[in-house]
Design an enzyme around this catalytic site. Structure first.
Site, PDB file in Angstrom:
ATOM      1  N   GLU A 159      -8.950   7.000   7.758  1.00  0.00           N
ATOM      2  CA  GLU A 159      -7.519   7.140   7.506  1.00  0.00           C
ATOM      3  C   GLU A 159      -7.121   8.373   6.694  1.00  0.00           C
ATOM      4  OE1 GLU A 159      -5.744   2.693   7.249  1.00  0.00           O
ATOM      5  OE2 GLU A 159      -7.438   3.096   5.933  1.00  0.00           O
ATOM      6  N   ARG A 167       0.833  -1.211   0.000  1.00  0.00           N
ATOM      7  CA  ARG A 167       0.000   0.000   0.000  1.00  0.00           C
ATOM      8  C   ARG A 167       0.867   1.259   0.000  1.00  0.00           C
ATOM      9  NH1 ARG A 167      -5.492   1.891   1.315  1.00  0.00           N
ATOM     10  NH2 ARG A 167      -6.239  -0.250   1.227  1.00  0.00           N
TER      11      ARG A 167
END
Length: 782
Positions: free
Chosen positions: A731, A328
């Site tokens: 997030e 990621r």
């Protein structure tokens, strides 16, 4: 001064929900009154025991002797056990690699690794006894950081990933300008208010119930059952709420739940295990620290031609989630910028430190830091405003909308968000004043930066993108809701209850959300990846629609009306020839023997990912935002303050504006702490020394921006079919804090009119800022 600017939201009809998104957090009164029950607050049954862990005091070595006689002889100690006593598999690796033992057997791989467990009548006795063990080690060489790992061959805990598009070698050769550099990005402790804790109650037929502070109840269930040699149906895991998680309770809670369960089964009584803050910080994983190395080619306008990036991460002694985290990180190097030619590679390195793990952003923040440093490097080289370089490289349309992992960006609103924030925040005017200030002030320097965020939403492991729910309607019209997500203060339960209330147009007080329970909704995914509302919200909606169809059948049978005319309003089911109270309709359904319970399910559509090819659509959509930060630095001490922050953030059609604003505030402050004053430090023996609030500094209330303006992009609406066309908010706001680091970089290098290429790693502590300023001064004099 603290200001939060919000935009009033009218009732919106979408996905058949008439929504007013201002319900208070379902536990807010309990939080402020102290009546919210956490695992450590659960009343213990008579005869309960307490467990504690004996930790290693060696970074890497072989256990040559383990003398536990003094431990066993301490009055009040009931049981002591080691890895040899585990009846099932001595492993809690979340990826099934069998590289993360519950208790160390012969080899110790990091300082603070659990070796044995003490069970005693009281917690204090167990803690005291755990320190009486006599352990001797045959010390082995240990690797504590990235550079040492690379110098020793660079052993990986997970396979490297390469993302590639275009021809990066040719692009770099042909580019008019080229820069090579690197940035060190520090780690971060989760510092949740509620530490790691678990309570296990044994039952009959080998059944056990585990109360765990975990973001992933189903994984705890699987780990406990494997360690005990039981089937999953014998283990029930329950989570009412957590006092914070931030990713630190996605996999890390497994170990303590398993040890509590082992102790409970061995002693046939309830056993609780709760760590001290110091031990919690020493033995649990953290945000990965990275070194990002980059080679970039660009032209005189600042347009990027090619990018070659290597990300090396300190992962710890086992794989944990380091493979997906470093993946990621690569996905987010591009942030909002188009790389026509790119090669991005990850190296998840093995070290003799605690295994690093999930943390808010899951590698995305580290990758994005590298991308923003690339922008800054180009700006310094060309002596241009970094915002100008950002705008030149934003994703565009068609061929300029393809990411390095070959997903096309179809929902790009970054240009509008940047433009609006630039205008509202008066960026140009303030920047000119700051440059003038820096030229004349001999004691303080200021900096300003506007940075955007594009964050992909979905688990990159496609199978995790599913959720379930269970709804009961009782004959008095009250509703009981269970879903697979966990509540850790982020307001997930509030949003889920609001969805049900809005669908039936009932007061939220009519809906009660139960504790997350593996015996009610099985095989749940972790509440992580900012997907809690997306996944569970749609699963809840699916169950509600099933119940509405059944109730509509009753109305059609009795009143001979068309189902299409039925809707719910103010506690009534309304149809073309009348209306009926909701509770009366429910009673009628019960008398007609209509099922008033329904399970819901949802799986995210359209997503796919081929890791071997480095290509696919790993993300369902992107969340966007931008932050404008202004800072001041003391030139003599390096100490800094954040004077003002303006944020414009995209949450789609907000499910709850108050909760979303809270997530943006909290995420930004937590990100600011990561990039400024939260520093992890190991000594030469491999022991973590920043393991308490006295040595590890999270932001205080006094560290918040003096002026803090937050606004939601109320015009944004998710193009994909999510719950009420909302977007994830857990997030993405964390990375808005990169603006603070970039503003500090400007202040530390005096101004962008100075032809000095500064180096400021993270965290930008006072020492590092002062060093950067001194280096800038020395270089400018050369």
């Amino acid at each position: 001064m603290f200001r939060v600017r919000t935009v009033k939201t009218e009732k919106v009809k979408d996905n058949k929900i008439n929504f007013i998104s201002h319900n208070p957090h379902e536990s807010s009164e309990k939080h402020v009154s102290g009546s919210a029950q956490y695992v450590d607050d659960i009343p213990l049954p008579a005869g309960s025991l307490h467990a504690y862990i004996g930790f290693s005091e060696c970074a890497h070595g072989l256990i040559t002797s383990l003398d536990l006689s003094d431990v066993r002889e301490l009055r009040g100690v009931i049981d002591v056990f080691t890895a040899n006593s585990i009846p099932g598999n001595n492993d809690i690796s979340p990826t099934g690699k069998n590289d993360e033992p519950i208790l160390a057997e012969n080899e110790v791989l990091f300082w603070g690794q659990p070796i044995f467990v003490v069970v005693a009548k009281t917690r204090n006795i167990a803690r005291k006894a755990a320190r009486l063990a006599k352990v001797t080690y045959d010390d082995l060489d240990f690797i504590s950081d990235i550079r040492t790992a690379e110098a020793n061959g660079g052993v990986l805990v997970a396979p490297s990933l390469e993302l590639k598009n275009g021809n990066v070698e040719n692009a770099l050769k042909e580019a008019p300008r080229r820069i090579k550099g690197e940035i060190e990005i520090g780690g971060q402790d989760h510092f949740y208010l509620e530490g790691q804790v678990a309570l296990t109650l044994p039952g009959e037929d080998n059944d056990i119930t585990v109360f765990s502070s975990t973001q992933h109840p189903s994984e705890v269930q699987h780990m406990v059952s494997q360690a005990l040699g039981l089937s999953s149906h014998s283990v029930k895991v329950e989570v009412r709420r957590m006092g914070g998680g931030f990713g630190g309770k996605e996999t890390q809670s497994n170990q303590f739940a398993v040890l509590s369960a082992l102790a409970a089964v061995r002693n046939n009584c309830a056993v609780k295990l709760r760590l001290d803050r110091d031990d919690d910080m020493i033995c649990t994983g953290k945000r990965h620290d990275f070194i990002g190395r980059y080679d970039i080619g660009f032209d005189q306008t600042g347009k990027i031609w090619g990018v070659d990036v290597q990300l090396s991460a300190r992962c710890g002694f086992s794989s944990d989630l380091s493979g997906p985290v470093t993946d990621r990180a690569l996905f987010h190097i591009d942030n909002c910028y188009f790389f026509p030619n790119a090669r991005l590679r990850s190296f998840p390195l093995k070290t003799n430190t605690v295994s690093n793990t999930a943390f808010r952003g899951f590698g995305g923040p580290q990758g994005m830091m590298v991308g923003e440093r690339i922008i800054q490097e180009i700006a310094f080289d060309l002596q241009k405003d970094p915002l100008e370089i950002r705008k030149v490289n934003l994703y565009g349309k068609k061929n300029m909308a393809v990411t390095p992992y070959h997903q096309t960006v179809t929902d790009n609103i970054a240009p509008r968000i940047i433009s609006e924030l630039e205008e509202k925040g008066k960026y140009k005017e303030r920047r000119e004043k700051i440059i003038a200030f820096n030229k004349t002030n001999k004691f303080f320097k200021k900096g300003i930066a506007l940075t955007p965020v594009k964050f992909g939403i979905s688990f990159t492991a496609t199978w995790y993108n599913q959720a379930g729910s269970l709804i009961h309607i009782y004959t008095d019209g009250s509703i009981y809701l269970n879903h697979g997500g966990t509540e850790m203060g982020q307001g997930l339960h509030t949003k889920m209850a609001s969805i049900v209330a809005a669908e039936f147009d009932l007061p939220v007080s009519n809906i009660k959300v139960s504790a997350t329970d593996t015996s009610k909704v099985p095989n749940t995914s972790a509440t992580a990846a900012s997907s809690g509302s997306d996944l569970n919200g749609m699963a809840v909606l699916n169950a509600v629609n099933t119940l509405k169809m059944r109730l509509s059948g009753i109305i059609c049978d009795l009143y001979h009306t068309d189902k299409k005319t039925i809707y719910y309003k103010n506690g009534y089911a309304v149809f073309d020839c009348g209306k009926i109270k909701f509770e009366n309709l429910v009673k009628m359904a019960y008398e007609k023997r209509v099922q008033l319970s329904a399970a819901g399910f949802y799986k995210t559509p359209k997503i796919h990912w081929n890791r071997d090819k480095g290509s696919g659509r790993p993300f369902y959509y992107f969340s966007y935002g931008a932050a404008l930060a202004e800072v001041t630095v003391d030139e003599f001490t390096g100490e800094s303050s954040v004077d003002r922050v303006d944020i414009l953030h995209d949450v789609g059609e907000s499910l709850n504006e108050h909760i979303d604003l809270g997530q943006i505030e909290g995420g930004f402050i937590q990100g600011m702490g990561w990039l400024t004053n939260e520093e992890l430090w190991w000594n030469k023996e491999g022991q973590l020394k920043t393991h308490a609030p006295s040595t590890y500094k999270i932001p205080l209330a006094s560290d918040r921006p003096r002026i803090f303006n937050i606004e939601l992009a109320n015009w944004s609406k998710n193009k994909e079919r999510t719950i009420k066309r909302s977007k994830a908010v857990g997030e993405p706001p964390f990375m808005l804090a990169i603006s603070v680091h970039e503003a500090l970089l400007m202040a530390a290098s005096y101004s962008y009119t100075c032809k000095v290429r500064p180096t400021l790693n993270s965290p930008a502590t006072a020492e590092k800022v002062l060093e950067c300023m001194r280096n800038s001064r020395i270089k400018s004099l050369e």
